[in-house]
Write an enzyme that holds these catalytic residues in place. Structure first.
Site, PDB file in Angstrom:
ATOM      1  N   CYS A  10       3.200   2.535 -13.787  1.00 34.12           N
ATOM      2  CA  CYS A  10       4.096   2.110 -14.821  1.00 34.12           C
ATOM      3  C   CYS A  10       5.560   2.218 -14.142  1.00 34.12           C
ATOM      4  CB  CYS A  10       3.947   3.089 -16.135  1.00 34.12           C
ATOM      5  SG  CYS A  10       4.354   4.605 -15.946  1.00 34.12           S
ATOM      6  N   ASN A  13       6.371   6.762 -14.417  1.00 36.48           N
ATOM      7  CA  ASN A  13       5.285   7.649 -14.113  1.00 36.48           C
ATOM      8  C   ASN A  13       5.445   8.988 -14.947  1.00 36.48           C
ATOM      9  OD1 ASN A  13       3.695   9.555 -11.483  1.00 36.48           O
ATOM     10  ND2 ASN A  13       2.739   8.374 -12.937  1.00 36.48           N
ATOM     11  N   CYS A  15       5.328   8.403 -18.635  1.00 40.21           N
ATOM     12  CA  CYS A  15       4.833   8.135 -20.003  1.00 40.21           C
ATOM     13  C   CYS A  15       3.570   7.357 -19.998  1.00 40.21           C
ATOM     14  CB  CYS A  15       5.717   7.179 -20.794  1.00 40.21           C
ATOM     15  SG  CYS A  15       7.552   8.077 -21.300  1.00 40.21           S
ATOM     16  N   ARG A  16       3.377   6.018 -19.811  1.00 47.77           N
ATOM     17  CA  ARG A  16       2.425   5.171 -20.039  1.00 47.77           C
ATOM     18  C   ARG A  16       1.027   5.372 -18.839  1.00 47.77           C
ATOM     19  NH1 ARG A  16       5.453  -0.111 -19.773  1.00 47.77           N
ATOM     20  NH2 ARG A  16       6.680   1.136 -18.272  1.00 47.77           N
ATOM     21  N   SER A  17       1.544   5.805 -17.606  1.00 45.86           N
ATOM     22  CA  SER A  17       0.618   6.005 -16.602  1.00 45.86           C
ATOM     23  C   SER A  17      -0.186   7.083 -16.636  1.00 45.86           C
ATOM     24  CB  SER A  17       0.733   5.403 -14.972  1.00 45.86           C
ATOM     25  OG  SER A  17       2.067   6.048 -14.672  1.00 45.86           O
ATOM     26  N   ASP A 127       6.624   0.068 -23.096  1.00 50.04           N
ATOM     27  CA  ASP A 127       7.302   1.106 -22.602  1.00 50.04           C
ATOM     28  C   ASP A 127       7.634   2.324 -23.997  1.00 50.04           C
ATOM     29  OD1 ASP A 127       8.876   3.189 -21.541  1.00 50.04           O
ATOM     30  OD2 ASP A 127       9.967   1.794 -20.411  1.00 50.04           O
TER      31      ASP A 127
HETATM   32  P1  4NP Z   1       6.894   4.893 -18.246  1.00 49.87           P
HETATM   33  O1  4NP Z   1       8.247   5.203 -19.357  1.00 49.87           O
HETATM   34  O2  4NP Z   1       7.300   3.738 -17.239  1.00 49.87           O
HETATM   35  O3  4NP Z   1       5.822   4.672 -19.171  1.00 49.87           O
HETATM   36  O4  4NP Z   1       6.760   6.249 -17.487  1.00 49.87           O
HETATM   37  C1  4NP Z   1       9.598   5.158 -18.517  1.00 49.87           C
HETATM   38  C2  4NP Z   1       9.922   6.662 -18.234  1.00 49.87           C
HETATM   39  C3  4NP Z   1      11.266   6.738 -17.844  1.00 49.87           C
HETATM   40  C4  4NP Z   1      12.211   5.645 -17.609  1.00 49.87           C
HETATM   41  C5  4NP Z   1      11.655   4.247 -17.890  1.00 49.87           C
HETATM   42  C6  4NP Z   1      10.413   4.121 -18.273  1.00 49.87           C
HETATM   43  N1  4NP Z   1      13.538   5.751 -17.206  1.00 49.87           N
HETATM   44  O5  4NP Z   1      14.006   4.844 -17.143  1.00 49.87           O
HETATM   45  O6  4NP Z   1      13.856   6.841 -16.702  1.00 49.87           O
END
Ligand code: 4NP
Length: 155
Positions: A10, A13, A15-17, A127
């Site tokens: 993702c 790294n 949240c989703r992955s 996201d």
């Molecule tokens: P992820 O979510 O891609 O599912 O881990 C996010 C976590 C942090 C950020 C963006 C998406 N960020 O911009 O910090």
């Protein structure tokens, strides 16, 4: 049977992955196939390197009996394309980043995680970072369906 090496990808790294890695591991374990897989996750971005998963995701996963608290974020590198058999992008933006990074001979290893579950009617795991707890429940539902579909194809 050879082990499948799967990398869930993702943006951050956190949240989703990490949730996808935890849920896929749980689904595979319940099917008695945990030892058939080596699992990891990575982000296309660098902001959260070394950080644990988002506490909202840790709590939502724990409520379903899945412990993702020990994971730590890292950024994907071109080497991951030789180290893994399949790189599973959570959304189209992640997929685009993987296409840019992929060594030509390994470009076919990247795919959208939900591509094996067309019955869901969605192709991306949204996201949840800037939203509320509902978003994390939705991610868990989607990655569970995606994990079942992916396991069925690989098994
Ligand atoms: P992820 O979510 O891609 O599912 O881990 C996010 C976590 C942090 C950020 C963006 C998406 N960020 O911009 O910090």
């Amino acid at each position: 049977m050879a082990q499948h090496r799967l990398l869930f990808v993702c943006l951050g790294n956190i949240c989703r992955s990490p949730m996808a890695q935890g849920v896929f591991g749980d689904v595979a374990a319940r099917a008695g196939m945990a030892d058939r897989f080596f699992l990891d996750s990575a982000g296309t971005g660098s902001w959260h390197i070394g950080n644990p998963p988002d506490p909202r995701g840790v709590a939502a996963a724990a409520a379903r009996g899945i412990d993702i608290s020990g994971q730590r974020a890292r950024q994907i590198s071109a080497r991951d394309f030789s180290d893994f058999d399949l790189l599973l992008a959570m959304d189209a933006e992640n997929m685009s980043s993987l296409r840019t990074l992929a060594p030509e001979q390994h470009a076919g290893k990247a795919r959208l995680f939900l591509a094996d579950a067309p019955e869901l009617g969605v192709t991306e795991v949204p996201d949840p970072y800037y939203g509320g707890n509902d978003g994390f429940e939705e991610v868990l539902d989607l990655v569970e369906a995606g994990s079942r579909a992916l396991l069925a194809r690989l098994a």
